[in-house]
Design a protein around this motif. Structure first.
Motif, PDB file in Angstrom:
ATOM      1  N   THR A   1     -25.895  79.494  31.819  1.00 18.95           N
ATOM      2  CA  THR A   1     -24.455  79.068  31.661  1.00 18.95           C
ATOM      3  C   THR A   1     -24.273  77.557  31.386  1.00 18.95           C
ATOM      4  OG1 THR A   1     -24.421  78.675  34.186  1.00 18.95           O
ATOM      5  CG2 THR A   1     -23.676  80.931  33.301  1.00 18.95           C
ATOM      6  N   ARG A   2     -25.203  76.671  31.342  1.00 16.60           N
ATOM      7  CA  ARG A   2     -25.070  75.370  31.258  1.00 16.60           C
ATOM      8  C   ARG A   2     -25.830  75.037  29.921  1.00 16.60           C
ATOM      9  NH1 ARG A   2     -26.640  72.768  37.288  1.00 16.60           N
ATOM     10  NH2 ARG A   2     -25.417  74.131  38.474  1.00 16.60           N
ATOM     11  N   PRO A   3     -25.429  73.787  29.622  1.00 12.36           N
ATOM     12  CA  PRO A   3     -25.364  73.397  28.285  1.00 12.36           C
ATOM     13  C   PRO A   3     -27.000  72.956  27.817  1.00 12.36           C
ATOM     14  CG  PRO A   3     -24.362  71.676  29.391  1.00 12.36           C
ATOM     15  CD  PRO A   3     -24.283  72.909  30.117  1.00 12.36           C
ATOM     16  N   LEU A   4     -27.668  72.781  29.000  1.00 14.77           N
ATOM     17  CA  LEU A   4     -29.198  72.424  28.867  1.00 14.77           C
ATOM     18  C   LEU A   4     -29.908  73.405  29.542  1.00 14.77           C
ATOM     19  CD1 LEU A   4     -31.666  70.673  27.951  1.00 14.77           C
ATOM     20  CD2 LEU A   4     -31.246  69.269  29.777  1.00 14.77           C
ATOM     21  N   VAL A   5     -30.849  74.067  28.892  1.00 12.33           N
ATOM     22  CA  VAL A   5     -31.803  75.107  29.750  1.00 12.33           C
ATOM     23  C   VAL A   5     -33.017  74.674  29.363  1.00 12.33           C
ATOM     24  CG1 VAL A   5     -32.289  77.565  29.808  1.00 12.33           C
ATOM     25  CG2 VAL A   5     -29.939  76.973  28.959  1.00 12.33           C
ATOM     26  N   VAL A   6     -33.646  74.181  30.523  1.00 10.95           N
ATOM     27  CA  VAL A   6     -35.207  73.766  30.486  1.00 10.95           C
ATOM     28  C   VAL A   6     -36.255  75.023  30.510  1.00 10.95           C
ATOM     29  CG1 VAL A   6     -36.854  72.399  31.611  1.00 10.95           C
ATOM     30  CG2 VAL A   6     -34.598  71.400  31.177  1.00 10.95           C
ATOM     31  N   VAL A   7     -37.031  75.268  29.509  1.00  8.58           N
ATOM     32  CA  VAL A   7     -38.002  76.305  29.857  1.00  8.58           C
ATOM     33  C   VAL A   7     -39.400  75.709  30.170  1.00  8.58           C
ATOM     34  CG1 VAL A   7     -39.271  78.209  28.631  1.00  8.58           C
ATOM     35  CG2 VAL A   7     -36.800  77.740  28.313  1.00  8.58           C
ATOM     36  N   THR A   8     -39.916  75.881  31.138  1.00  7.23           N
ATOM     37  CA  THR A   8     -41.182  75.340  31.572  1.00  7.23           C
ATOM     38  C   THR A   8     -42.079  76.240  31.989  1.00  7.23           C
ATOM     39  OG1 THR A   8     -42.152  73.407  32.942  1.00  7.23           O
ATOM     40  CG2 THR A   8     -40.463  74.689  33.711  1.00  7.23           C
TER      41      THR A   8
ATOM     42  N   LEU B   1     -34.912  64.917  34.839  1.00 14.12           N
ATOM     43  CA  LEU B   1     -33.850  66.268  35.075  1.00 14.12           C
ATOM     44  C   LEU B   1     -33.059  65.797  36.093  1.00 14.12           C
ATOM     45  CD1 LEU B   1     -36.514  69.271  34.996  1.00 14.12           C
ATOM     46  CD2 LEU B   1     -34.741  68.608  33.432  1.00 14.12           C
ATOM     47  N   LEU B   2     -33.312  65.016  37.039  1.00 15.22           N
ATOM     48  CA  LEU B   2     -32.406  64.905  38.267  1.00 15.22           C
ATOM     49  C   LEU B   2     -31.176  63.919  37.528  1.00 15.22           C
ATOM     50  CD1 LEU B   2     -34.827  63.811  41.151  1.00 15.22           C
ATOM     51  CD2 LEU B   2     -33.186  65.834  40.932  1.00 15.22           C
ATOM     52  N   GLU B   3     -31.201  63.099  36.535  1.00 16.89           N
ATOM     53  CA  GLU B   3     -30.556  62.427  35.940  1.00 16.89           C
ATOM     54  C   GLU B   3     -29.417  63.475  35.018  1.00 16.89           C
ATOM     55  OE1 GLU B   3     -31.344  59.127  33.564  1.00 16.89           O
ATOM     56  OE2 GLU B   3     -32.205  57.805  35.093  1.00 16.89           O
ATOM     57  N   LEU B   4     -30.114  64.562  34.765  1.00 14.61           N
ATOM     58  CA  LEU B   4     -29.341  65.782  33.889  1.00 14.61           C
ATOM     59  C   LEU B   4     -29.073  66.878  34.589  1.00 14.61           C
ATOM     60  CD1 LEU B   4     -31.643  65.386  30.602  1.00 14.61           C
ATOM     61  CD2 LEU B   4     -29.468  64.402  31.015  1.00 14.61           C
ATOM     62  N   LYS B   5     -29.093  66.562  35.872  1.00 14.96           N
ATOM     63  CA  LYS B   5     -28.896  67.718  36.920  1.00 14.96           C
ATOM     64  C   LYS B   5     -27.748  68.559  36.887  1.00 14.96           C
ATOM     65  CE  LYS B   5     -28.180  67.447  41.952  1.00 14.96           C
ATOM     66  NZ  LYS B   5     -28.716  66.845  43.222  1.00 14.96           N
ATOM     67  N   ASP B   6     -26.442  68.073  36.607  1.00 12.71           N
ATOM     68  CA  ASP B   6     -25.294  68.724  36.622  1.00 12.71           C
ATOM     69  C   ASP B   6     -25.119  69.454  35.195  1.00 12.71           C
ATOM     70  OD1 ASP B   6     -24.669  67.580  39.027  1.00 12.71           O
ATOM     71  OD2 ASP B   6     -23.483  65.725  38.008  1.00 12.71           O
ATOM     72  N   MET B   7     -25.863  69.162  34.219  1.00 12.44           N
ATOM     73  CA  MET B   7     -25.565  70.123  33.123  1.00 12.44           C
ATOM     74  C   MET B   7     -26.835  70.869  32.690  1.00 12.44           C
ATOM     75  SD  MET B   7     -26.429  67.267  30.162  1.00 12.44           S
ATOM     76  CE  MET B   7     -25.049  66.230  30.387  1.00 12.44           C
ATOM     77  N   SER B   8     -27.868  71.061  33.412  1.00 12.06           N
ATOM     78  CA  SER B   8     -29.168  71.928  33.449  1.00 12.06           C
ATOM     79  C   SER B   8     -29.405  72.836  34.116  1.00 12.06           C
ATOM     80  CB  SER B   8     -30.531  70.959  33.313  1.00 12.06           C
ATOM     81  OG  SER B   8     -30.530  70.222  34.741  1.00 12.06           O
ATOM     82  N   GLU B   9     -30.222  73.811  33.873  1.00 16.35           N
ATOM     83  CA  GLU B   9     -30.997  74.775  34.714  1.00 16.35           C
ATOM     84  C   GLU B   9     -32.266  74.991  34.223  1.00 16.35           C
ATOM     85  OE1 GLU B   9     -28.933  78.770  34.173  1.00 16.35           O
ATOM     86  OE2 GLU B   9     -27.658  77.797  32.522  1.00 16.35           O
ATOM     87  N   ILE B  10     -33.271  75.791  34.935  1.00  9.69           N
ATOM     88  CA  ILE B  10     -34.539  75.827  34.615  1.00  9.69           C
ATOM     89  C   ILE B  10     -35.076  77.319  34.490  1.00  9.69           C
ATOM     90  CG2 ILE B  10     -36.960  75.091  35.418  1.00  9.69           C
ATOM     91  CD1 ILE B  10     -35.577  72.804  36.651  1.00  9.69           C
TER      92      ILE B  10
ATOM     93  N   ILE C   1     -28.235  67.871  22.777  1.00 15.57           N
ATOM     94  CA  ILE C   1     -27.311  68.623  23.354  1.00 15.57           C
ATOM     95  C   ILE C   1     -26.042  68.663  22.782  1.00 15.57           C
ATOM     96  CG2 ILE C   1     -26.041  69.140  25.400  1.00 15.57           C
ATOM     97  CD1 ILE C   1     -28.496  67.807  27.030  1.00 15.57           C
ATOM     98  N   GLU C   2     -25.585  67.684  22.290  1.00 16.84           N
ATOM     99  CA  GLU C   2     -24.369  67.451  21.448  1.00 16.84           C
ATOM    100  C   GLU C   2     -24.591  68.242  20.126  1.00 16.84           C
ATOM    101  OE1 GLU C   2     -23.740  63.258  21.010  1.00 16.84           O
ATOM    102  OE2 GLU C   2     -23.265  63.054  23.233  1.00 16.84           O
ATOM    103  N   ARG C   3     -25.533  68.615  19.647  1.00 23.43           N
ATOM    104  CA  ARG C   3     -25.652  69.018  18.218  1.00 23.43           C
ATOM    105  C   ARG C   3     -25.397  70.652  18.309  1.00 23.43           C
ATOM    106  NH1 ARG C   3     -31.141  67.031  15.731  1.00 23.43           N
ATOM    107  NH2 ARG C   3     -30.299  68.396  14.032  1.00 23.43           N
ATOM    108  N   PHE C   4     -25.548  71.218  19.683  1.00 24.52           N
ATOM    109  CA  PHE C   4     -25.300  72.678  19.822  1.00 24.52           C
ATOM    110  C   PHE C   4     -24.376  72.987  21.000  1.00 24.52           C
ATOM    111  CE2 PHE C   4     -29.603  71.339  18.512  1.00 24.52           C
ATOM    112  CZ  PHE C   4     -29.680  72.228  17.262  1.00 24.52           C
ATOM    113  N   ASP C   5     -23.973  74.086  21.141  1.00 29.16           N
ATOM    114  CA  ASP C   5     -23.108  75.079  22.314  1.00 29.16           C
ATOM    115  C   ASP C   5     -24.174  74.855  23.608  1.00 29.16           C
ATOM    116  OD1 ASP C   5     -21.157  75.142  20.585  1.00 29.16           O
ATOM    117  OD2 ASP C   5     -21.825  77.319  20.077  1.00 29.16           O
ATOM    118  N   LYS C   6     -25.325  75.124  23.248  1.00 24.70           N
ATOM    119  CA  LYS C   6     -26.447  75.210  24.265  1.00 24.70           C
ATOM    120  C   LYS C   6     -27.914  74.816  23.564  1.00 24.70           C
ATOM    121  CE  LYS C   6     -25.976  78.618  27.016  1.00 24.70           C
ATOM    122  NZ  LYS C   6     -25.907  79.823  27.577  1.00 24.70           N
TER     123      LYS C   6
END
Length: 495
Positions: free
Chosen positions: A166-173, A58-67, A22-27
């Protein structure tokens, strides 16, 4: 089954490496391969792995992620089934949305890929939007997979609507393979670039495990599980060339890598590649969390045999191509595995031959094997579970847990009122009857209390079970396999 996997170490390593990406990109668009929930395959081949590990991560990354959920329009149109839990892909998306929402994870939207105006896809969109879920259509990408110039243009990915994130981590599942997760990620990265956002891509994949040998049973179990997709594990030639390191990947990722690399290079700009191999695109720390290789090898070998029986049954019912069981059998041969390496197989077959009716065998946690058989009263699965929990509870065989006074009214209801074709009690019928009797009988209550001990136990039936019985066994956590034989019709008055 002996534990061979450190689940907590895996979660910690995986979360750490995702944060580094995540730190390598804006998103970061992170493609989640495999099952988001209920990854029972991973739990079986890596004893100690928790089936809902991805959700815990994902719960550990919950504040920075959306699905974002991807599902292909052809899968909706063809009512494609998720075989392990027996529901269609579209119903699984609804199930996942409900479960994830209840955990407080942010759901962005659903994208229906490969859309060519299928009516069923439009109806599914209506259903989602009635629930307040944003839903988009992505059509087939013009120029894919060879014309990168067209793919990375307003005619290609640009023709798809942008899914605002809008969040820095977007999970596509997705509910299963072939749903368009990669295309969704790349399409979004293209749109982000046009908006001045530097977005990256990575892949969360559990199998194959890149730092295990190519022919390790865990990696071969993945081949067996995806035999119908014709996946083949391979040495990653790009990684070997770039780093001189032998790693394992699979054919689809290796075949797609030149296109993915070209697209990322075109979208992100610059002369250098952010990834020099498909293995490098992945975030997979599972190999580092294996604590007992022998336990993992034994568990994976058993899974391959289970997959072989599943393929035989699916082929018998016309659900897969006839050559698929042969593909899994070749994997068994590579490891020197046979059907009777699964101990319950020979016992179930012997019981069926002895009694002349379908039979089932259960291997209990302490290694004992119990059996059950089909009768006028109940199915083989129901009989087998009763005998198994009696053995676990130390209840002697002559003691009946259910009397005819309880069972006969249920049978009469099925036969005379519901007019069911098969009046024998299903496993579900018997479990309900047991739960009622447990309220007044300490003996039955003790047996019912042992049902949880069946989780992870192996079982084998001499015939293909009724789908309702098979589903109930899955809910109990039983690893059930069946011979590819249809249940015969019986005249029980003659038995």
């Amino acid at each position: 089954m002996h534990s061979g996997f450190d689940h907590q170490k895996y979660i910690e390593l995986q979360a750490k490496h995702i944060r580094e990406r995540i730190e390598r990109f804006d998103k970061l668009y992170l493609e989640f391969g495999g099952k988001l929930f209920d990854d029972f395959h991973a739990a079986r081949v890596l004893p100690g792995f928790e089936s809902n590990a991805k959700i815990k991560l994902l719960l550990e990354l919950k504040d920075m992620s959306e699905i974002i959920f991807a599902i292909s329009a052809p899968a909706i149109e063809n009512n494609k089934i998720r075989a392990d839990i027996g529901i269609t892909y579209d119903m699984d998306v609804l199930r996942l949305i409900d479960t994830i929402s209840s955990l407080g994870l942010a759901i962005n939207s659903v994208v229906i890929t490969q859309y060519t105006k299928q009516v069923s896809a439009q109806l599914f969109r209506n259903k989602l939007e009635a629930r307040g879920i944003r839903t988009y259509f992505h059509s087939l990408t013009k120029g894919y997979p060879t014309d990168v110039e067209v793919i990375v243009s307003d005619e290609g990915y640009g023709a798809n609507p942008y899914l605002e994130t809008t969040r820095p981590l977007v999970v596509v599942t997705a509910p299963g393979p072939g749903s368009g997760k990669l295309a969704t990620c790349l399409s979004q990265i293209y749109h982000e670039k046009k908006r001045g956002v530097t977005a990256g891509y990575a892949k969360f994949e559990t199998f194959p495990i890149w730092n295990l040998p190519l022919k390790h049973p865990v990696n071969l179990a993945y081949e067996a599980a995806t035999a119908d997709l014709r996946d083949v594990n391979m040495i990653d030639p790009y990684h070997l060339e770039a780093y001189g390191q032998t790693t394992v990947n699979y054919n689809r990722d290796i075949e797609a890598f030149p296109v993915v690399r070209a697209v990322l290079r075109s979208v992100l700009g610059g002369d250098s590649d952010i990834y020099k191999s498909p293995t490098e695109m992945g975030v997979n720390m599972a190999g580092y969390a294996i604590t007992d290789d022998e336990a993992v090898r034994a568990a994976a070998s058993q899974e391959i045999i289970r997959r072989y029986f599943r393929a035989l049954c699916d082929a018998r019912q016309g659900l897969i191509d006839r050559d698929i069981p042969g593909r899994v059998e070749m994997i068994m041969q590579q490891l020197g595995l046979r059907e009777d390496d699964r101990q319950v197989v020979a016992v179930a077959r012997a019981k069926a031959e002895q009694r002349g009716v379908p039979a089932i065998a259960f291997q209990l946690p302490d290694g004992r094997i119990t059996t059950g058989r089909h009768s006028e009263l109940m199915s083989a699965a129901a009989s087998g579970v009763i005998n198994a929990i009696k053995a676990l509870a130390g209840i002697s065989d002559p003691i009946l847990l259910l009397s005819l006074v309880i069972l006969e009214p249920i049978i009469a209801m099925k036969k005379e009122v519901l007019r069911t074709h098969e009046s024998s009690l299903t496993l579900s019928d018997v479990l309900i009857a047991l739960s009622l009797c447990a309220a007044t009988s300490p003996t039955v209550a003790m047996a019912v209390g042992c049902l949880k001990q069946l989780k992870g136990c192996d079982a084998h039936a001499s015939i293909m079970l009724d789908p309702a019985d098979e589903e109930t066994l899955h809910q109990l956590g039983v690893n059930i396999t069946c011979d590819p034989e249809y249940a015969p019709k019986h005249n029980f008055d003659m038995l």
